[in-house]
Design a protein around this motif. Structure first.
Motif, short mmCIF file in Angstrom:
data_model
loop_
_atom_site.label_atom_id
_atom_site.label_comp_id
_atom_site.label_asym_id
_atom_site.label_seq_id
_atom_site.Cartn_x
_atom_site.Cartn_y
_atom_site.Cartn_z
N LEU A 170 -2.73 9.41 3.70
CA LEU A 170 -3.41 10.25 4.32
C LEU A 170 -3.83 9.66 5.86
CD1 LEU A 170 -5.70 12.74 4.92
CD2 LEU A 170 -7.54 10.67 4.67
N VAL A 171 -3.72 8.39 6.30
CA VAL A 171 -3.09 8.09 7.10
C VAL A 171 -1.86 8.53 8.11
CG1 VAL A 171 -3.53 5.49 8.62
CG2 VAL A 171 -5.68 6.66 6.94
N LYS A 183 1.18 -1.06 0.14
CA LYS A 183 -0.16 0.10 -0.29
C LYS A 183 1.20 1.09 -0.06
CE LYS A 183 -3.93 -1.92 1.78
NZ LYS A 183 -5.12 -1.90 3.01
N ASN A 206 -0.78 3.92 -2.04
CA ASN A 206 -2.13 4.02 -1.79
C ASN A 206 -2.66 5.67 -0.92
OD1 ASN A 206 -4.67 4.40 -0.39
ND2 ASN A 206 -4.87 2.24 -0.41
N TYR A 252 -5.12 6.74 0.32
CA TYR A 252 -5.51 5.76 2.37
C TYR A 252 -4.78 6.06 3.08
CZ TYR A 252 -8.55 5.05 6.20
OH TYR A 252 -8.91 5.10 6.87
#
Length: 157
Positions: free
Chosen positions: A53-54, A45, A48, A50
């Motif tokens: 973002l996290v 990931k 990725n 997201y």
């Protein structure tokens, strides 16, 4: 941390910046030394949105914790900071165990209660100490104002 604040004009933001820059720079050789670069590259990931973002939100929380830590030490003491940090970690652990329905031994629960009780007792002692100091300062200020008022009246007479 309290000793290093004067080197950055007692600015917690600057100290937090330097701490994070140093940690970031020192982190790279450790990643290389322990072979973590391959793990990062092969992470599925890594591209990725997201995930990033996290990771960014997590980084901002880390920055905020570092800043608040600096403020707390600047205002209180390193000992108070350590005790509050220990109490916070203990409380978080208990909450997580309750949330996940973990089964723990009685001794585990007792040890956590001792930590929380000790932190609470420290808080009560510090509160009483701060309250007595405050009351003493108020009395000294009242006496000084009364003396200043008396001198003013004597000068007018």
């Amino acid at each position: 941390m309290k000793k290093t604040l004067p080197y950055v004009d007692n600015n917690v933001w600057t100290l937090t910046l330097y701490n994070n820059l140093n940690a970031s720079i020192l982190f790279i050789p450790l990643m290389l030394a322990f072979g973590e670069v391959e793990t990062i590259i092969s992470f599925p990931k890594i591209g990725n949105g997201y995930f990033w973002l996290v990771m960014t939100i997590t980084g901002l929380f880390g920055l905020a914790i570092g800043y608040v830590t600096g403020l707390q030490i600047q205002i209180t003491s390193p000992l108070t900071h350590n005790i509050s940090g220990t109490a916070k970690a203990c409380a978080q652990t208990i909450i997580a165990c309750l949330y996940y329905h973990d089964v723990k031994a009685v001794l585990w629960w007792m040890s956590n209660m001792v930590v929380l009780a000790g932190s609470f007792a420290y808080t009560l002692v510090r509160r009483a100490d701060m309250k007595s100091k405050h009351e003493e300062e108020v009395k000294e200020k009242a006496v000084a104002e009364e003396e200043a008022g008396t001198k003013l009246l004597e000068e007018k007479s």
